[in-house]
Design an enzyme around this catalytic site. Structure first.
Site, short mmCIF file in Angstrom:
data_model
loop_
_atom_site.label_atom_id
_atom_site.label_comp_id
_atom_site.label_asym_id
_atom_site.label_seq_id
_atom_site.Cartn_x
_atom_site.Cartn_y
_atom_site.Cartn_z
N ALA A 71 24.54 1.00 -0.19
CA ALA A 71 24.00 1.91 -1.20
C ALA A 71 23.77 1.19 -2.53
O ALA A 71 23.39 1.82 -3.51
CB ALA A 71 24.94 3.10 -1.41
N HIS A 72 24.03 -0.12 -2.56
CA HIS A 72 23.88 -0.91 -3.79
C HIS A 72 23.02 -2.12 -3.49
O HIS A 72 23.33 -2.88 -2.58
CB HIS A 72 25.24 -1.38 -4.31
CG HIS A 72 26.25 -0.29 -4.47
ND1 HIS A 72 27.60 -0.50 -4.31
CD2 HIS A 72 26.11 1.01 -4.78
CE1 HIS A 72 28.25 0.62 -4.51
NE2 HIS A 72 27.37 1.57 -4.79
N GLN A 73 21.96 -2.30 -4.25
CA GLN A 73 21.09 -3.47 -4.08
C GLN A 73 21.02 -4.23 -5.40
O GLN A 73 20.75 -3.65 -6.44
CB GLN A 73 19.70 -3.04 -3.63
CG GLN A 73 19.69 -2.23 -2.34
CD GLN A 73 19.84 -0.74 -2.57
OE1 GLN A 73 19.23 -0.17 -3.47
NE2 GLN A 73 20.66 -0.07 -1.77
#
Length: 763
Positions: free
Chosen positions: A684-686
């Site tokens: 969910a984190h890029q």
């Protein structure tokens, strides 16, 4: 057999009114392929009778009629297979869909069925080999088990994984005319109907500055732009509207929202373009299907090319801040030290950055505690306390009594403070204009004759409305251009525009995640609530190494019925229904690591990624710790998401037995991995795909966020971060964007900008 409830012909938000009324689908599958697909859907979700003994042993079950209806409902029920096929064409990986079609065609023939199913398709009667659709349900169940667990036959394993994911997604997101799904009552799921409180209810906060191109035409758009104070001219030769401004920002999330507020407050005329649409709290449905389709990139079905990692990214006004889980954690000191010393970026060792984190936390209303924790966080805290492990409270950008368990679908209470209700409001109050439903195409570059070292100069961006009634493209000319469309879209946009720096699109970090689950019967009254209720992340545990370094972080996720069923291992049709009946009291914890491995994203939607050996070890350590915590909290059964349904009953379990089970837990591969167990990883984190560098060889942009190749082109999103943060990155992205955009203002205005100059300091 009980009569099944009739549905409308449209159950899924991707399907049009024409399909609802006429049953027309554009998936392209022939009738033979659809027969095979229907049989697979029926096998995945079979119509089976409810065992009376099982009913008697259930912990506080719903009514017998509700449960019986759930167990009797098959995945072959029309129009589920057609909707599965259509969704695969729209959301599936192309090479995965090709594999699915090949499998479906083979299963429509006896020879193909023999090759894929082996002796399970044999019959005592001529012609002695059955097509897949004619094989008994029991044998088809065993065939799918073989496909799922095969370590070497990638074709059937990949087809199984894809069909299974879309079949369960459709089954649990389909709704009737009352926005209900009869399976929800059987599994204990209740839609969040809490509405925005009267104290928060107001005119749409961004109304004064927003132009929703979805509702415009060629005729009305030019008028709407002019009414917002923009200079607009028509370019007949290019079939375009030319719009002049001081700053154009691509993206409205944590980076773009902050940049828009800072730049607009300094007196610049700012345009923000956002390909997603605008929703207020009152307009969020909290329904999984529509929310994923309307608020997430690629409808929340964005996968790496190897199918191993499913990536969740926001695609709406507010970006990820509109749909994230509220965790508001400051950049760890160790990470800042690394970025300052090892990557030689002065910003991260400065007092300006520390001040920016203070300002960001104040503006988005970060609080340190939660007055009431939800079911999953209670489990995490109780398990840690039983084991003597430290539990940290997680700060959130909401009030301390915020108990919303559906912020991932947009916060319906209006309590969570994303950029859509904070920084972007500041921006439009300072005269900024936001164009929604509008997608950037290329940056406008020309040869730079200013004498500066950069070869190009950026003059703005070309964009187009996603509304087909607007036939003209937009040429937005600006003094400064800011890319803030996130780590997955900024690199493809820069590369498509002609930029060549090899760091663009590389060094992508994803904070890979693996899940552990534990079942807690409702009779365990000391842990209250349901899986889908309460603050999503209010507590966390750090798994430390012998050198006192963080190996993994353990937190709790939000998973609606569809989201859980997509990720959860399928062991058999009956087992899956038995597991889903326990949905509301099945707690999930996840192991998240600060990845050393990395990926690439050079073109839109084409993402590659590889874990390092250290990442795998850390994920495994976190997953094992999560299982220990679940057992200590009192779970009667725990397991992982490995394809074979890896689990263990906990009643009376001894320490040695548990450790023996934990020794079998690994960080597994994906469905295309040869010779390995598999499950889906999640991200969910890029971060990091256009990272800052002290030199052009080290990064895609300089320490001020400006492209090494194009003067006036800046990046203000998570892609500029040198590495992964190791914690939820919202505060880091917003604080970095705050500092970078202040520097842009200083260059444009020719003077130092103090924090007191910003209009929202007193908010």
């Amino acid at each position: 057999m009980k009569e099944q409830k009739n549905y409308r012909r449209e159950f899924h938000p991707l399907l049009s009114r024409e399909k609802r009324e006429n049953g027309i689908y554009n998936h392209g599958l022939c009738s033979f392929e659809m027969q095979s697909l229907t049989s697979i859907c029926e096998t995945l979700i079979p119509s089976i009778t409810l065992d009376p003994v099982q009913m008697k042993n259930m912990d506080k079950p719903p009514s017998e009629s509700v449960l019986e209806s759930f167990y009797l409902s098959p995945g072959s029920q029309k129009p589920i297979p057609d909707e599965v096929a259509e969704l695969m064409t729209k959301r599936g990986l192309m090479h995965g869909f090709i594999m699915v079609r090949l499998v479906l065609l083979m299963l429509s023939t006896r020879l193909g069925t023999l090759l894929l199913c082996g002796s399970l398709c044999f019959s005592k009667e001529f012609p002695f080999v059955k097509k897949f659709k004619d094989i008994s349900l029991e044998k088809r169940d065993r065939i799918l088990q073989n496909w799922s667990r095969s370590k070497y036959i990638i074709l059937t394993r990949a087809a199984f994984a894809m069909i299974k994911s879309f079949c369960f997604y459709i089954f649990f997101t389909r709704i009737d005319e009352n926005s209900e799904n009869p399976a929800w009552e059987a599994i204990g799921y209740r839609l969040n109907t809490e509405k925005i409180s009267s104290k928060h209810r107001m005119e749409r906060p961004l109304q004064r500055g927003i132009i929703e191109t979805l509702h415009e035409t060629d005729f009305t758009l030019i008028k709407s732009l002019s009414q917002k104070g923009l200079k607009v001219t028509e370019d007949v030769n290019q079939n375009a509207y030319k719009i002049d401004c001081d700053v154009v920002i691509v993206g409205s999330g944590s980076g773009g929202g902050v940049a828009a507020a800072v730049l607009a407050s300094s007196g610049q005329k700012v345009i923000v373009i956002e390909k997603g649409n605008y929703f207020t709290p009152e307009e969020y449905s909290c329904l999984e299907g529509p929310s994923f389709n309307q608020l997430y990139e690629h409808g929340a079905f964005l996968l790496t090319l190897d199918g191993k990692m499913i990536i969740m990214a926001g695609s709406t006004v507010g970006g990820g801040s509109a749909i994230n889980w509220s965790a508001s954690i400051r950049t760890p000191t160790s990470v800042l030290t690394e970025w300052f010393l090892d990557y030689r970026i002065p910003l991260f060792g400065s007092s300006d950055y520390q001040s920016a984190m203070d300002i960001v936390c104040k503006r988005i209303g970060v609080t340190e505690n939660s007055l009431k924790e939800g079911f999953q966080n209670q489990v995490l805290r109780k398990g840690c306390e039983k084991l003597g492990l430290k539990v940290d409270n997680v700060p959130r950008n909401s009030s301390e009594n915020h108990y919303c368990g559906s912020c991932c679908y947009g916060c319906k209470t209006g309590d969570k403070k994303g950029t859509d209700s904070t920084w972007l409001v500041d921006a439009v109050n300072s005269g900024a204009v936001i164009l929604t439903g509008c997608e950037a195409d290329k940056f406008i570059l020309e040869k730079n004759n200013s004498g500066r070292s950069r070869n190009n100069k950026c003059l703005g961006v070309t964009a187009a409305s996603l509304n087909k009634r607007i036939t003209k493209k937009l040429l937005i000319h600006s003094k400064v251009t800011v890319s803030a469309c996130g780590s997955l879209l900024t690199p493809p946009l820069m590369i498509k525009s002609g930029l060549k720096n090899p760091n663009i699109g590389r060094n992508l970090r994803l904070h890979p995640v693996l899940f552990a689950w534990g079942y807690f019967p409702e009779s365990m009254a000391e842990i209250e609530g349901k899986k889908h209720e309460g603050g999503i992340i209010t507590s966390l545990h750090k798994v430390m190494s012998e050198k006192s370094e963080v190996k993994a972080v353990i937190e709790t996720p939000i998973q609606g019925p569809a989201g859980l069923s997509v990720m959860f291992p399928w062991v058999s049709g009956r087992d899956m229904k038995d597991k889903m009946v326990k949905y509301s009291r099945t707690a999930h914890l996840f192991s998240l690591v600060r990845d050393n491995g990395s990926g690439e994203v050079k073109a839109k939607g084409r993402i590659t990624y590889k874990l390092s050996s250290l990442d795998k070890e850390n994920l495994k350590a976190g997953l094992r710790q999560a299982l220990r915590i679940l057992v200590a909290a009192g779970a009667v059964e725990v397991g992982t998401h490995r394809e074979d349904g890896q689990s263990i009953k906990c009643k009376g379990i001894k320490e040695g037995e548990l450790e023996e089970f934990l020794d079998t837990v690994t960080a597994v591969g994906g469905p295309l991995s040869v010779g390995e167990h598999w499950s889906l990883h999640c991200s969910a984190h890029q971060m990091g795909s256009c990272r800052m560098g002290a030199t052009e060889a080290k990064g895609a942009v300089d320490e001020n966020g400006e492209s090494w190749e194009a003067e006036g082109l800046f990046v203000c999103d998570g892609s500029v971060l040198p590495t992964a943060t190791g914690v939820n990155p919202m505060i880091t992205i917003q604080s970095t964007a705050y500092c970078l955009s202040k520097n842009i203002v200083e260059r444009m205005n020719g003077r130092k900008l103090s924090d007191r100059d910003v209009a929202w300091e007193s908010v």
